[in-house]
Write a protein that holds these residues in place. Structure first.
Motif, PDB file in Angstrom:
ATOM      1  N   LEU A 148       9.817   7.236   8.596  1.00 61.80           N
ATOM      2  CA  LEU A 148       8.782   6.567   9.377  1.00 61.80           C
ATOM      3  C   LEU A 148       9.312   5.329  10.103  1.00 61.80           C
ATOM      4  CD1 LEU A 148       5.994   7.030   6.720  1.00 61.80           C
ATOM      5  CD2 LEU A 148       5.973   8.036   9.001  1.00 61.80           C
ATOM      6  N   ARG A 159       0.838  -1.208   0.000  1.00 60.72           N
ATOM      7  CA  ARG A 159       0.000   0.000   0.000  1.00 60.72           C
ATOM      8  C   ARG A 159       0.868   1.252   0.000  1.00 60.72           C
ATOM      9  NH1 ARG A 159       2.111   2.566   4.385  1.00 60.72           N
ATOM     10  NH2 ARG A 159       1.673   1.648   6.384  1.00 60.72           N
ATOM     11  N   ALA A 191       0.268   5.144   1.540  1.00 57.50           N
ATOM     12  CA  ALA A 191      -0.674   5.728   2.494  1.00 57.50           C
ATOM     13  C   ALA A 191      -0.384   7.216   2.719  1.00 57.50           C
ATOM     14  CB  ALA A 191      -0.595   4.951   3.811  1.00 57.50           C
ATOM     15  N   PRO A 192      -0.634   8.049   1.715  1.00 54.10           N
ATOM     16  CA  PRO A 192      -0.293   9.469   1.873  1.00 54.10           C
ATOM     17  C   PRO A 192      -1.244  10.200   2.826  1.00 54.10           C
ATOM     18  CG  PRO A 192      -1.474   9.123  -0.193  1.00 54.10           C
ATOM     19  CD  PRO A 192      -1.248   7.757   0.405  1.00 54.10           C
ATOM     20  N   SER A 193      -0.700  11.166   3.547  1.00 59.34           N
ATOM     21  CA  SER A 193      -1.529  12.095   4.319  1.00 59.34           C
ATOM     22  C   SER A 193      -1.839  13.260   3.382  1.00 59.34           C
ATOM     23  CB  SER A 193      -0.764  12.613   5.534  1.00 59.34           C
ATOM     24  OG  SER A 193      -0.348  11.527   6.327  1.00 59.34           O
ATOM     25  N   TYR A 209      -2.152   8.494  14.532  1.00 61.03           N
ATOM     26  CA  TYR A 209      -1.598   7.769  13.384  1.00 61.03           C
ATOM     27  C   TYR A 209      -1.267   6.322  13.740  1.00 61.03           C
ATOM     28  CZ  TYR A 209       2.439   6.142  10.656  1.00 61.03           C
ATOM     29  OH  TYR A 209       3.325   5.371   9.956  1.00 61.03           O
ATOM     30  N   ARG A 228       7.732   2.279   2.750  1.00 60.91           N
ATOM     31  CA  ARG A 228       7.473   3.698   3.025  1.00 60.91           C
ATOM     32  C   ARG A 228       8.791   4.390   3.323  1.00 60.91           C
ATOM     33  NH1 ARG A 228       4.559   2.593   8.943  1.00 60.91           N
ATOM     34  NH2 ARG A 228       6.426   1.727   9.913  1.00 60.91           N
ATOM     35  N   VAL A 287      -2.984   3.360  11.588  1.00 61.76           N
ATOM     36  CA  VAL A 287      -2.162   2.669  10.586  1.00 61.76           C
ATOM     37  C   VAL A 287      -2.115   1.166  10.862  1.00 61.76           C
ATOM     38  CG1 VAL A 287       0.140   2.877  11.640  1.00 61.76           C
ATOM     39  CG2 VAL A 287      -0.065   3.002   9.202  1.00 61.76           C
ATOM     40  N   GLU A 345      -4.624   8.905   4.403  1.00 57.50           N
ATOM     41  CA  GLU A 345      -4.520   8.975   5.869  1.00 57.50           C
ATOM     42  C   GLU A 345      -4.898  10.378   6.343  1.00 57.50           C
ATOM     43  OE1 GLU A 345      -0.943   6.943   7.280  1.00 57.50           O
ATOM     44  OE2 GLU A 345      -2.160   5.142   7.006  1.00 57.50           O
TER      45      GLU A 345
HETATM   46  N1  GLU Z   1       0.535   8.846   6.183  1.00 54.94           N
HETATM   47  C1  GLU Z   1       1.945   8.758   6.431  1.00 54.94           C
HETATM   48  C2  GLU Z   1       2.659   9.883   5.723  1.00 54.94           C
HETATM   49  O1  GLU Z   1       2.153  10.401   4.748  1.00 54.94           O
HETATM   50  C3  GLU Z   1       2.539   7.454   5.957  1.00 54.94           C
HETATM   51  C4  GLU Z   1       2.156   6.336   6.827  1.00 54.94           C
HETATM   52  C5  GLU Z   1       2.760   4.989   6.517  1.00 54.94           C
HETATM   53  O2  GLU Z   1       3.149   4.738   5.370  1.00 54.94           O
HETATM   54  O3  GLU Z   1       2.803   4.193   7.434  1.00 54.94           O
HETATM   55  O4  GLU Z   1       3.743  10.245   6.131  1.00 54.94           O
END
Ligand code: GLU
Length: 328
Positions: A232, A6, A8-10, A210, A228, A214, A42
């Motif tokens: 992170l 996946r 998962a952009p904010s 978060y 990612r 997540v 996200e």
């Molecule tokens: N939503 C997070 C971000 O944009 C990424 C979260 C993830 O990949 O676990 O930095």
């Protein structure tokens, strides 16, 4: 194994060169494994979200031919799942309400001569832990996870771990830390109770944190591989602890190299990251080339189409020439 990855952009703004690296790497890893690739928006931290950024990001991904294999999901529509998980943690005695404001935490830390924030976060001193008398009659504000438990220790639940090779973050004691292995960075360990403390699952303003969202979503969506940005990586031990606390499987993790801004820090909107230009096919292809270069992927022959480039990089990733593909 069924591979599902996946991105998962904010939606705090458009994609930039740094976020494209994570998007491309996660897409390539899924393609190279013959797996599925999902997109999750996200948007739990609503005050930081920019209206319309979610749809703009999806358009940018589409312009790069990074198409999800299922319709995207929005975390803001999944509160019921997060509440269920919190209820489960509370029933298990692993989560507790906390009445402390930031000031209270600062005072408690200062009183024991220990107030240095870590990545801007104060290490919670455990004031409202149930064994210390809980809320002391004050109203609960946030919910926290108890980190001084067996789930954050090595050998939980008695699986063999390679403590000899783990690269502890400074000050971590490998014999009491949580160990995990990153496909690019190698063995890692963190003493979550010391380094981070009991972290927030639901914030005082009522928003889901978060870490909880997540973990719940990665499991609910059957994510087997998380790819990612390296910024992170520091969250991973917390997330593995939460997975254990909720009885959820732990995915494989791969943290990709970061694009650095002019100040040498991770590229972000604060240090001048430009929105990714996907306005023309040429600009989009240029952005993809840059991301591929950072991932150590080969140059495509001149005049290669976007589809040819993506196919070339998928083959390269599969054969292990891209950064992080070694563990395929
Ligand atoms: N939503 C997070 C971000 O944009 C990424 C979260 C993830 O990949 O676990 O930095």
């Amino acid at each position: 194994m069924k591979y599902r990855g996946r991105f998962a952009p904010s939606p705090t703004g458009p994609l930039h060169a740094g976020s494209l690296v994570a998007a491309l790497a996660s897409w390539l890893d899924a393609r190279a494994h013959g797996g599925q690739w999902l997109v999750r928006i996200e948007d739990v931290d609503t005050p930081r979200c920019v209206p319309g950024a979610d749809h703009f990001i999806l358009q940018q991904l589409a312009a790069c031919s990074l198409q999800p294999d299922a319709p995207p999901v929005w975390q803001s529509q999944r509160s019921a799942l997060y509440q269920q998980a919190l209820d489960q943690l509370v029933s298990a005695g692993l989560a507790y309400p906390c009445a402390c404001s930031r000031k209270d935490i600062e005072h408690a830390l200062a009183a024991r001569g220990d107030g240095k924030p870590r990545h801007g976060e104060l290490v919670y001193p455990g004031t409202c832990r149930p064994e210390r008398g809980g809320l002391h009659g004050k109203p609960g504000r946030a919910w926290r996870l108890h980190t001084d438990t067996a789930i954050f220790k090595p050998n939980w639940p008695l699986t063999p771990v390679n403590t000899a090779q783990a690269a502890p973050e400074s000050g971590a004691n490998p014999s009491s830390a949580l160990h995990w292995t990153d496909r690019r960075l190698g063995p890692q360990c963190q003493e979550v109770a010391q380094a981070v403390g009991d972290f927030v699952l639901k914030r005082a303003d009522g928003l889901w944190a978060y870490q909880l969202a997540v973990v719940v979503d990665d499991a609910a969506q059957g994510i087997s591989h998380v790819v990612r940005g390296e910024d992170l990586a520091d969250n991973t031990a917390r997330q593995i602890g939460l997975q254990r606390a909720l009885g959820l499987p732990t995915p494989h993790y791969l943290h990709t190299p970061l694009v650095l801004g002019a100040n040498g820090e991770k590229l972000s909107k604060q240090n001048g990251a430009q929105a990714l230009d996907t306005g023309t096919p040429e600009a989009t292809l240029r952005a993809l080339h840059q991301a591929a270069h950072l991932l150590g992927l080969p140059e495509a022959p001149p005049a290669s189409s976007q589809g040819d480039c993506l196919a070339l990089w998928t083959r390269a990733w599969r054969s292990g020439s891209g950064r992080g593909a070694a563990a395929l």
